[in-house]
Design a protein around this motif. Structure first.
Motif, PDB file in Angstrom:
ATOM      1  N   PHE A   1       0.803  -1.214   0.000  1.00 48.04           N
ATOM      2  CA  PHE A   1       0.000   0.000   0.000  1.00 48.04           C
ATOM      3  C   PHE A   1       0.840   1.269   0.000  1.00 48.04           C
ATOM      4  N   SER A   2       2.112   1.113   0.299  1.00 43.96           N
ATOM      5  CA  SER A   2       2.973   2.302   0.368  1.00 43.96           C
ATOM      6  C   SER A   2       3.051   3.008  -0.980  1.00 43.96           C
ATOM      7  N   GLU A   3       3.225   2.241  -2.056  1.00 48.01           N
ATOM      8  CA  GLU A   3       3.382   2.848  -3.386  1.00 48.01           C
ATOM      9  C   GLU A   3       2.109   3.541  -3.878  1.00 48.01           C
ATOM     10  N   PRO A   4       0.938   2.883  -3.853  1.00 50.24           N
ATOM     11  CA  PRO A   4      -0.254   3.611  -4.298  1.00 50.24           C
ATOM     12  C   PRO A   4      -0.574   4.823  -3.427  1.00 50.24           C
ATOM     13  N   THR A   5      -0.227   4.770  -2.134  1.00 52.72           N
ATOM     14  CA  THR A   5      -0.462   5.924  -1.268  1.00 52.72           C
ATOM     15  C   THR A   5       0.401   7.101  -1.700  1.00 52.72           C
ATOM     16  N   ILE A   6       1.653   6.816  -2.079  1.00 53.07           N
ATOM     17  CA  ILE A   6       2.551   7.868  -2.576  1.00 53.07           C
ATOM     18  C   ILE A   6       1.942   8.531  -3.815  1.00 53.07           C
ATOM     19  N   TYR A   7       1.484   7.720  -4.755  1.00 51.81           N
ATOM     20  CA  TYR A   7       0.956   8.263  -6.004  1.00 51.81           C
ATOM     21  C   TYR A   7      -0.354   9.023  -5.762  1.00 51.81           C
ATOM     22  N   THR A   8      -1.200   8.495  -4.860  1.00 50.06           N
ATOM     23  CA  THR A   8      -2.470   9.164  -4.582  1.00 50.06           C
ATOM     24  C   THR A   8      -2.240  10.509  -3.902  1.00 50.06           C
ATOM     25  N   SER A   9      -1.367  10.522  -2.890  1.00 50.17           N
ATOM     26  CA  SER A   9      -1.125  11.767  -2.163  1.00 50.17           C
ATOM     27  C   SER A   9      -0.465  12.802  -3.058  1.00 50.17           C
ATOM     28  N   SER A  10       0.457  12.387  -3.925  1.00 53.02           N
ATOM     29  CA  SER A  10       1.099  13.348  -4.821  1.00 53.02           C
ATOM     30  C   SER A  10       0.088  13.910  -5.818  1.00 53.02           C
ATOM     31  N   SER A  11      -0.847  13.087  -6.268  1.00 49.83           N
ATOM     32  CA  SER A  11      -1.875  13.568  -7.199  1.00 49.83           C
ATOM     33  C   SER A  11      -2.822  14.543  -6.515  1.00 49.83           C
ATOM     34  N   CYS A  12      -3.243  14.212  -5.292  1.00 51.16           N
ATOM     35  CA  CYS A  12      -4.194  15.068  -4.582  1.00 51.16           C
ATOM     36  C   CYS A  12      -3.555  16.381  -4.144  1.00 51.16           C
ATOM     37  N   LEU A  13      -2.325  16.319  -3.661  1.00 47.73           N
ATOM     38  CA  LEU A  13      -1.685  17.504  -3.086  1.00 47.73           C
ATOM     39  C   LEU A  13      -0.953  18.351  -4.117  1.00 47.73           C
ATOM     40  N   GLY A  15      -1.056  17.711  -7.765  1.00 49.91           N
ATOM     41  CA  GLY A  15      -1.648  17.775  -9.088  1.00 49.91           C
ATOM     42  C   GLY A  15      -1.471  16.482  -9.862  1.00 49.91           C
ATOM     43  N   ARG A  16      -2.473  16.157 -10.675  1.00 50.21           N
ATOM     44  CA  ARG A  16      -2.452  14.893 -11.426  1.00 50.21           C
ATOM     45  C   ARG A  16      -1.309  14.860 -12.435  1.00 50.21           C
ATOM     46  N   GLU A  17      -1.033  16.011 -13.064  1.00 47.04           N
ATOM     47  CA  GLU A  17       0.029  16.016 -14.071  1.00 47.04           C
ATOM     48  C   GLU A  17       1.380  15.707 -13.435  1.00 47.04           C
ATOM     49  N   PHE A  18       1.626  16.272 -12.245  1.00 48.84           N
ATOM     50  CA  PHE A  18       2.878  15.964 -11.542  1.00 48.84           C
ATOM     51  C   PHE A  18       2.945  14.472 -11.232  1.00 48.84           C
ATOM     52  N   ARG A  19       1.833  13.908 -10.770  1.00 43.78           N
ATOM     53  CA  ARG A  19       1.788  12.476 -10.481  1.00 43.78           C
ATOM     54  C   ARG A  19       2.139  11.656 -11.715  1.00 43.78           C
ATOM     55  N   GLU A  20       1.602  12.046 -12.862  1.00 45.93           N
ATOM     56  CA  GLU A  20       1.827  11.260 -14.078  1.00 45.93           C
ATOM     57  C   GLU A  20       3.250  11.404 -14.603  1.00 45.93           C
ATOM     58  N   ALA A 114       2.928  13.779   5.879  1.00 42.09           N
ATOM     59  CA  ALA A 114       1.917  13.939   6.927  1.00 42.09           C
ATOM     60  C   ALA A 114       0.892  12.815   6.920  1.00 42.09           C
ATOM     61  N   GLY A 115       0.473  12.354   5.754  1.00 45.60           N
ATOM     62  CA  GLY A 115      -0.569  11.345   5.709  1.00 45.60           C
ATOM     63  C   GLY A 115      -0.151  10.014   5.124  1.00 45.60           C
ATOM     64  N   HIS A 116       1.122   9.900   4.722  1.00 49.95           N
ATOM     65  CA  HIS A 116       1.531   8.693   4.000  1.00 49.95           C
ATOM     66  C   HIS A 116       1.588   7.465   4.899  1.00 49.95           C
ATOM     67  N   HIS A 117       2.340   7.551   5.988  1.00 47.84           N
ATOM     68  CA  HIS A 117       2.518   6.398   6.867  1.00 47.84           C
ATOM     69  C   HIS A 117       1.190   5.948   7.470  1.00 47.84           C
ATOM     70  N   THR A 118       0.404   6.903   7.955  1.00 49.56           N
ATOM     71  CA  THR A 118      -0.864   6.546   8.586  1.00 49.56           C
ATOM     72  C   THR A 118      -1.842   5.924   7.592  1.00 49.56           C
ATOM     73  N   THR A 119      -1.862   6.457   6.367  1.00 46.96           N
ATOM     74  CA  THR A 119      -2.803   5.956   5.361  1.00 46.96           C
ATOM     75  C   THR A 119      -2.418   4.565   4.878  1.00 46.96           C
TER      76      THR A 119
END
Length: 229
Positions: A1-13, A15-20, A114-119
């Protein structure tokens, strides 16, 4: 779950283009950086420990990745409008950039940390407990199948219509809180059970203990999402 959490948080915080624009190396480097943040880091983050050396090398790699994204955007003259774009465009009074890639990377690390480890930990424990309790898992899967049978998009509103999954997450949080101690500075004197807690002290609570009090939760060691219905 660590990897998808990284990608989700980077997209939300950020921007999606940065994530991609991120490759799999970003998640690997971030995980190595996270491992270098242990109890010793609060004493001295610059101790000559192998985990700290790995952490510092990982951070340098992250700076390199962000720098490459900034340089590529400048070459292509792309106006993305996301947070990275805004930070790069900020200028000092003399026209020089306000922030460099190193500082911007530090901001990104802080926001995602801030939210990666907990999520990721909560997601993992929720799945572990549902696999341990197949009847709960079956109920959650049926709930999801029914909700998305019409092909709707995942949305905030849809997430509010999944009570069985939400209760399973809450119960996983109760049994496996990702933060074992919560600390707050005492701002004014107060008394608790004839004990004076003076201003300036640190008050601490342990969710791991309070979540398993028998006088609060019946059969506290049992995974039972229905207790939140």
């Amino acid at each position: 779950f660590s990897e998808p959490t990284i990608y989700t948080s980077s997209s939300c915080l950020l921007g999606r283009e940065f994530r991609e624009e991120l490759g799999p190396d970003f998640a690997v480097a971030y995980k190595e950086l996270e491992r270098g943040t242990d109890a010793f880091a609060y004493v001295n983050p610059h101790l000559p420990l192998p985990s700290f050396r790995t952490r510092d090398r990982a951070r340098a790699r992250l700076v390199g990745m962000v720098s490459a994204i900034i340089a590529r955007r400048e070459r292509e003259r792309r106006e993305t409008g996301d947070l990275l774009h805004a930070l790069v465009r900020l200028r000092q009074r003399d026209g020089t950039p306000r922030y460099g890639a190193d500082q911007i990377t530090g901001m990104f690390i802080a926001m995602m940390f801030a939210g990666h480890h907990t999520t990721s930990g909560t997601a993992a424990w929720t799945l572990i407990e549902m696999l341990r309790h197949p009847e709960v898992l079956a109920g959650v899967v049926s709930e999801l199948d029914a909700l998305y049978a019409d092909g709707r998009e995942v949305s905030y509103q849809a997430l509010r219509e999944i009570p069985q999954l939400e209760n399973a997450i809450k119960e996983a949080l109760r049994l496996h809180p990702p933060l074992v101690i919560l600390m707050r500075k005492v701002l004014r004197d107060f008394t608790y059970k004839n004990f004076l807690v003076p201003k300036g002290w640190m008050a601490m609570v342990s969710p791991g203990l309070s979540h398993t009090l028998a006088e609060v939760f019946k059969d506290p060691q049992r995974f039972d999402p229905s207790r939140f219905e």
